[in-house]
Design an enzyme around this catalytic site. Structure first.
Site, short mmCIF file in Angstrom:
data_model
loop_
_atom_site.label_atom_id
_atom_site.label_comp_id
_atom_site.label_asym_id
_atom_site.label_seq_id
_atom_site.Cartn_x
_atom_site.Cartn_y
_atom_site.Cartn_z
N ASN A 1 0.96 -1.18 0.20
CA ASN A 1 0.15 0.15 -0.31
C ASN A 1 1.11 1.31 -0.22
O ASN A 1 1.86 1.08 0.76
CB ASN A 1 -0.90 -0.03 1.10
CG ASN A 1 -1.16 0.69 2.41
OD1 ASN A 1 -0.66 1.70 2.45
ND2 ASN A 1 -0.06 -0.64 3.67
N PHE B 1 -1.89 8.11 4.20
CA PHE B 1 -2.28 8.59 5.00
C PHE B 1 -3.76 9.33 5.04
O PHE B 1 -4.23 10.64 5.11
CB PHE B 1 -1.97 10.05 6.17
CG PHE B 1 -0.47 9.31 7.02
CD1 PHE B 1 -0.79 7.83 7.49
CD2 PHE B 1 -0.12 9.88 7.65
CE1 PHE B 1 -0.10 7.38 8.14
CE2 PHE B 1 1.18 9.32 8.81
CZ PHE B 1 1.24 8.19 8.78
N SER C 1 5.01 4.91 9.27
CA SER C 1 4.86 5.17 7.30
C SER C 1 5.38 5.03 6.01
O SER C 1 5.98 6.26 7.04
CB SER C 1 3.46 5.55 7.40
OG SER C 1 2.95 5.63 6.29
N ASN D 1 4.84 5.57 3.69
CA ASN D 1 4.37 6.61 2.63
C ASN D 1 3.97 8.56 2.53
O ASN D 1 3.24 8.65 1.76
CB ASN D 1 2.48 5.89 1.84
CG ASN D 1 2.95 4.70 1.57
OD1 ASN D 1 4.00 4.02 0.92
ND2 ASN D 1 2.12 3.74 2.60
N THR D 2 4.43 8.43 3.76
CA THR D 2 4.07 9.79 4.10
C THR D 2 5.77 10.43 3.53
O THR D 2 6.94 10.62 4.67
CB THR D 2 4.06 10.89 5.38
OG1 THR D 2 2.08 10.05 5.10
CG2 THR D 2 3.65 11.63 5.11
N LYS E 1 5.57 3.42 16.99
CA LYS E 1 5.24 1.99 16.26
C LYS E 1 6.30 2.51 15.63
O LYS E 1 7.03 3.37 14.79
CB LYS E 1 3.71 2.36 15.21
CG LYS E 1 3.87 1.00 14.03
CD LYS E 1 2.38 0.94 13.63
CE LYS E 1 2.18 -0.24 12.48
NZ LYS E 1 0.46 -0.39 12.43
N ASN F 1 5.47 -1.40 11.56
CA ASN F 1 5.16 -1.43 10.31
C ASN F 1 5.19 -2.14 9.01
O ASN F 1 5.72 -2.93 8.82
CB ASN F 1 5.83 0.82 10.08
CG ASN F 1 3.76 1.52 9.31
OD1 ASN F 1 3.29 0.38 8.38
ND2 ASN F 1 3.29 2.01 10.21
C1 FMN Z 1 -3.76 -1.39 3.60
C2 FMN Z 1 -2.93 -1.08 4.60
C3 FMN Z 1 -3.31 0.81 5.19
C4 FMN Z 1 -2.49 0.59 6.29
N1 FMN Z 1 -2.20 1.76 7.09
C5 FMN Z 1 -2.17 1.90 8.46
C6 FMN Z 1 -1.61 2.68 8.67
O1 FMN Z 1 -2.44 3.72 8.89
N2 FMN Z 1 -0.85 3.07 10.56
C7 FMN Z 1 -0.27 2.08 10.69
O2 FMN Z 1 0.12 3.08 11.73
N3 FMN Z 1 -0.17 1.05 9.72
C8 FMN Z 1 -0.81 0.81 8.94
N4 FMN Z 1 -0.63 -0.27 7.74
C9 FMN Z 1 0.23 -1.06 8.15
C10 FMN Z 1 -0.68 -1.89 9.25
O3 FMN Z 1 -0.82 -2.06 10.89
C11 FMN Z 1 0.55 -3.56 10.19
O4 FMN Z 1 1.87 -2.63 10.74
C12 FMN Z 1 1.17 -3.84 9.15
O5 FMN Z 1 0.90 -4.23 8.04
C13 FMN Z 1 1.70 -5.29 8.95
O6 FMN Z 1 0.82 -5.97 9.82
P1 FMN Z 1 -0.30 -7.50 8.27
O7 FMN Z 1 1.42 -7.59 7.71
O8 FMN Z 1 -0.45 -7.64 9.52
O9 FMN Z 1 -1.00 -6.79 7.70
C14 FMN Z 1 -1.43 -0.36 6.84
C15 FMN Z 1 -1.90 -1.59 6.46
C16 FMN Z 1 -2.20 -2.05 5.56
C17 FMN Z 1 -2.41 -3.43 4.47
#
Ligand code: FMN
Length: 364
Positions: free
Chosen positions: A110, A114, A173, A175-176, A214, A243
């Protein structure tokens, strides 16, 4: 009910463009029948950050960014839900498409950037559920165009203190642009000083809300030394490790999609994020508890995170491929493990493998 929802909806969601499917899932959860959620085995309960978690399996940030469905997720069996990332002012995020599945790898990329409805909209929703019970953390982040990003975190802590079970300060993140610089040296220390101070100020009205940081799984071990050292000095309550990753493990099968820019999550992230969790655990030396996140898609995955040092776990990407029934399956597996080895509870297992794990070769 979950089984029915899953069986009917998941094949259809899998055919839809990823972000549209996510929207449909949120809408589906909004109309999920009310009523009590499942009751958890008492051995799954965990007390950390001064909070009582009925079970250790949480919904990771990014699924319910705008606080639309925390109660539905709690009813589905999550022990806690992390809403956000929320930014102070509304912002659209990056242009679409910005969310991609890697089905052969059970991974997700992704670069949402934000997208947030902003603090006011989310605050209204969380205030409306105040008193509903259940643990709902708020994950906070800075606006892309902000001149003083640390001030954004401070303002969000002030805004959400009355309704947040805990805060996650998201500085990881990918992405910022520039956001992850907040993990570095003096800037990180200044961030911690100001958010800890903000939390203390609002605590007079709201009580002392736990503050978690985080971090990215892509930090070097030297950077991790500094981060954990500063977090210990500033007495943060915990860390989430971590993350999404900007790395692309060499074994990825969905090679075309793997070239998309953004953060990779799901199964391909499991090895790296679990190693970073163990590395964080040995550095924290029990000063604060950890939340293990990244690639959990089974009971054994959750257990591995706990044994690497996690008191709680969170997941997101695996739900795309395995469905919401996975939450219940993980809890069943954890109870089986406790029964098999006659453990009274999960705290007995936290970190038992951490030291050994840090001696292994680095995961690829
Ligand atoms: C589509 C998507 C959006 C995410 N958005 C955020 C976010 O807004 N803030 C954040 O701290 N982590 C975000 N994450 C990261 C997840 O909270 C998590 O840390 C990461 O995906 C690893 O866990 P997983 O492998 O179970 O997905 C996002 C992950 C995905 C897949």
């Amino acid at each position: 009910m979950i089984g029915l929802f899953d069986r009917m909806a998941r094949p259809l969601l899998g055919l839809m463009e990823a972000e549209n499917a996510h929207r449909v899932a949120i809408q589906g959860l909004k109309v999920l029948p009310r009523g009590p959620g499942p009751t958890d085995d008492a051995r799954l309960s965990v007390r950390v950050f001064g909070l009582n978690f009925p079970n250790p399996v949480g919904m990771a940030a990014g699924f319910d960014k705008h606080g639309e469905v925390p109660d539905a997720l709690l009813r589905l069996g999550f022990g806690f839900v992390e809403v956000g990332t929320v930014t102070p002012r509304p912002q659209p995020g990056n242009p679409r498409p910005r969310l991609f599945r890697l089905p052969a790898d059970e991974g997700v990329i992704n670069r949402l950037g934000f997208n947030s409805e902003g603090a006011q909209a989310v605050l209204v929703r969380l205030a409306a559920r105040a008193g509903a019970g259940g643990l709902v953390g708020v994950n906070v982040g800075a606006n892309k165009e902000s001149q003083d990003r640390i001030a954004d975190y401070v303002s969000l802590i002030e805004t959400f203190a009355p309704v947040a079970s805990y805060f996650t300060v998201n500085i990881s993140s990918p992405n910022t642009p520039g956001l992850r610089d907040l993990q570095q040296g003096r800037l990180f220390d200044e961030l911690l000083a100001r958010v800890v101070d903000a939390r203390a100020r609002v605590s007079r009205q709201a009580g002392l809300t736990p503050l978690l940081i985080k971090i990215a799984p892509d930090l070097t071990l030297n950077e991790l030394d500094d981060i954990v050292g500063a977090a210990r000095r500033r007495r943060v309550d915990g860390m989430i490790v971590g993350n999404t990753t900007v790395a692309r493990p060499p074994g990825l099968k969905d090679r075309g999609t793997a070239k998309e820019a953004g953060g990779l999550s799901g199964r391909p992230l499991f090895g790296l994020s679990t190693r970073m969790l163990a590395e964080t655990y040995v550095r924290a030396e029990g000063a604060f508890p950890l939340v293990g996140t990244g690639g959990i898609d089974s009971g054994s995955g959750a257990l591995a995170k706990i044994r690497a040092g996690a008191s709680l776990v969170q997941l997101y990407s695996s739900l795309v491929f395995r469905g919401l029934a996975l939450v219940g399956e993980i809890k069943v597996e954890l109870v089986k493990e406790l029964t098999r080895n006659r453990h009274a509870g999960l705290p007995e297992l936290v970190g038992v493998d951490a030291a050994a794990m840090t001696a292994e070769s680095w995961p690829r």
